[in-house]
Design an enzyme around this catalytic site. Structure first.
Site, PDB file in Angstrom:
ATOM      1  N   LYS A  12     -11.236   0.523   0.251  1.00  0.00           N
ATOM      2  CA  LYS A  12     -11.636   1.933   0.447  1.00  0.00           C
ATOM      3  C   LYS A  12     -12.187   2.503  -0.842  1.00  0.00           C
ATOM      4  O   LYS A  12     -11.918   2.007  -1.932  1.00  0.00           O
ATOM      5  CB  LYS A  12     -10.458   2.786   0.927  1.00  0.00           C
ATOM      6  CG  LYS A  12      -9.245   2.865  -0.024  1.00  0.00           C
ATOM      7  CD  LYS A  12      -9.316   3.903  -1.132  1.00  0.00           C
ATOM      8  CE  LYS A  12      -8.095   3.865  -2.037  1.00  0.00           C
ATOM      9  NZ  LYS A  12      -8.273   4.497  -3.340  1.00  0.00           N
ATOM     10  N   ASP A 139      -1.464   4.941   0.534  1.00  0.00           N
ATOM     11  CA  ASP A 139      -2.790   4.527   1.006  1.00  0.00           C
ATOM     12  C   ASP A 139      -2.727   3.508   2.147  1.00  0.00           C
ATOM     13  O   ASP A 139      -3.765   3.148   2.701  1.00  0.00           O
ATOM     14  CB  ASP A 139      -3.580   3.877  -0.143  1.00  0.00           C
ATOM     15  CG  ASP A 139      -4.025   4.877  -1.202  1.00  0.00           C
ATOM     16  OD1 ASP A 139      -3.872   6.097  -0.975  1.00  0.00           O
ATOM     17  OD2 ASP A 139      -4.520   4.425  -2.248  1.00  0.00           O
TER      18      ASP A 139
HETATM   19  O1  C5P Z   1       2.438   5.738  -2.609  1.00  0.00           O
HETATM   20  P1  C5P Z   1       2.133   4.726  -3.652  1.00  0.00           P
HETATM   21  O2  C5P Z   1       3.259   3.746  -3.851  1.00  0.00           O
HETATM   22  O3  C5P Z   1       0.826   4.049  -3.488  1.00  0.00           O
HETATM   23  O4  C5P Z   1       2.016   5.535  -5.013  1.00  0.00           O
HETATM   24  C1  C5P Z   1       1.986   4.889  -6.256  1.00  0.00           C
HETATM   25  C2  C5P Z   1       2.250   5.914  -7.331  1.00  0.00           C
HETATM   26  O5  C5P Z   1       1.139   6.818  -7.435  1.00  0.00           O
HETATM   27  C3  C5P Z   1       3.455   6.795  -7.081  1.00  0.00           C
HETATM   28  O6  C5P Z   1       4.623   6.205  -7.576  1.00  0.00           O
HETATM   29  C4  C5P Z   1       3.096   8.054  -7.841  1.00  0.00           C
HETATM   30  O7  C5P Z   1       3.329   7.871  -9.220  1.00  0.00           O
HETATM   31  C5  C5P Z   1       1.596   8.137  -7.661  1.00  0.00           C
HETATM   32  N1  C5P Z   1       1.180   8.998  -6.531  1.00  0.00           N
HETATM   33  C6  C5P Z   1       1.309  10.369  -6.646  1.00  0.00           C
HETATM   34  N2  C5P Z   1       0.912  11.172  -5.617  1.00  0.00           N
HETATM   35  C7  C5P Z   1       0.371  10.642  -4.500  1.00  0.00           C
HETATM   36  C8  C5P Z   1       0.226   9.248  -4.363  1.00  0.00           C
HETATM   37  C9  C5P Z   1       0.636   8.449  -5.408  1.00  0.00           C
HETATM   38  O8  C5P Z   1       1.782  10.874  -7.661  1.00  0.00           O
HETATM   39  N3  C5P Z   1      -0.013  11.452  -3.521  1.00  0.00           N
END
Ligand code: C5P
Length: 299
Positions: A12, A139
């Site tokens: 993406k 994501d």
């Molecule tokens: O959800 P995911 O594990 O992909 O997110 C990875 C990191 O990215 C999270 O631990 C956080 O630090 C950051 N993040 C965030 N806000 C979001 C998505 C991700 O702060 N909406």
């Protein structure tokens, strides 16, 4: 039970990533307009003695093969829900740049989930699969759905979007990855003491997607994480300029980077931009792809 199941799953690009202030749980509220692009990983699951993950492809050495891999976590999450032992060999044939801001890890999570679901005939509903995706990462639901969608909350609550045409892109793959949490932390540092507005989708951008208007989309692309990614990796600014100097209509960092994305008029222009990026030495690789692309699909 069939011997193995393969799922193809797209990368993406975020055509808009509006980032709000950090929430009490550390995440950030987003208005995240995802567009799936035609670069794919293939995830194959085969019954095995025990859970294991292997990976092939040019970036395979950078992919973790332990239980931190989202594909392994997806298999464990689905198996746990249905009381199944997650004894599968997951093979990832990786074509999506690793740690590049193109949701390659999320793609593998969604791919493994759909593949295990088919292998085990769980009968899980689409809503159930999407809920597991959301637990795996912000994501991951989009990787299952594909096409284009607006993600709110952490980015995991999706509304599908209409796309009225084909968009042509070049992706410049930088050396080394950027850690998504580190980029969000840098966003927090850069915005400390300032008012961070509530994130909202751009009506102009959604209109450009719906009508398939490349010029309008080029004018509306935005990424709230870009200043943070450029702060951590200043050389990306030169990469962006190289692409626009070579004729790209617009350039931006893809998600949390360090991959940079270049929107071009057509495929011929994309080839010129990719050649210029490669010749400049600004990137390790330059990939051409078009969008939208379908979500995770059984082969
Ligand atoms: O959800 P995911 O594990 O992909 O997110 C990875 C990191 O990215 C999270 O631990 C956080 O630090 C950051 N993040 C965030 N806000 C979001 C998505 C991700 O702060 N909406």
């Amino acid at each position: 039970m069939s011997a193995s199941v393969t799922v193809r799953v797209p990368a993406k690009v975020n055509v808009q990533l509006a980032v709000g202030a950090a929430r009490s749980d550390g995440f950030h509220d987003l208005a995240n307009v995802f567009l799936a692009v035609g670069l794919y990983d293939e995830v194959t699951v085969t019954p095995a003695e025990a859970l294991r993950v292997t990976c092939s492809g040019p970036d395979a050495a950078q992919v973790p093969l332990d239980a931190t891999n989202l594909a392994a976590r997806a298999a464990i999450a689905l198996a746990g829900r249905y009381g199944i032992a997650p004894d599968v060999h997951i093979h990832i044939d990786k074509d999506i740049p690793v740690a590049g801001g193109m949701a390659g890890g999320s793609a593998d999570g969604a791919g493994a989930l759909l593949a295990c679901d088919a292998l085990w005939s769980t009968g899980a509903s689409r809503a159930e699969l999407l809920a597991i995706c959301a637990e795996l990462g912000s994501d991951v639901p989009f990787s299952l759905v594909g096409g284009a969608a607006l993600g709110v909350g952490r980015g995991e609550r999706l509304t599908p979007l209409e796309v009225g045409g084909t968009f042509h892109w070049v992706f410049a793959v930088a050396d080394g990855g950027l850690s998504t949490p580190a980029v969000y932390r840098e966003f927090d540092r850069l915005t400390a003491g300032t008012h961070v507005p509530e994130p909202a989708a751009s009506a102009v951008l959604l209109d450009a997607l719906r009508t398939g208007d490349t010029t309008a989309l080029a004018g509306a692309l935005s990424n709230g994480l870009q200043p943070a990614a450029l702060s951590l990796r200043p050389s990306l600014a030169g990469t962006l300029t190289t692409g626009t100097d070579a004729g790209a209509l617009a350039a931006l960092v893809s998600g949390s980077g360090p991959t940079t994305a270049f929107l071009t008029e057509d495929e011929a222009s994309a080839r010129k931009v990719a050649d210029a990026l490669l010749a400049s030495g600004a990137c390790r690789n330059a990939r051409i792809a078009s969008s939208p692309a379908p979500g995770a699909t059984l082969r």
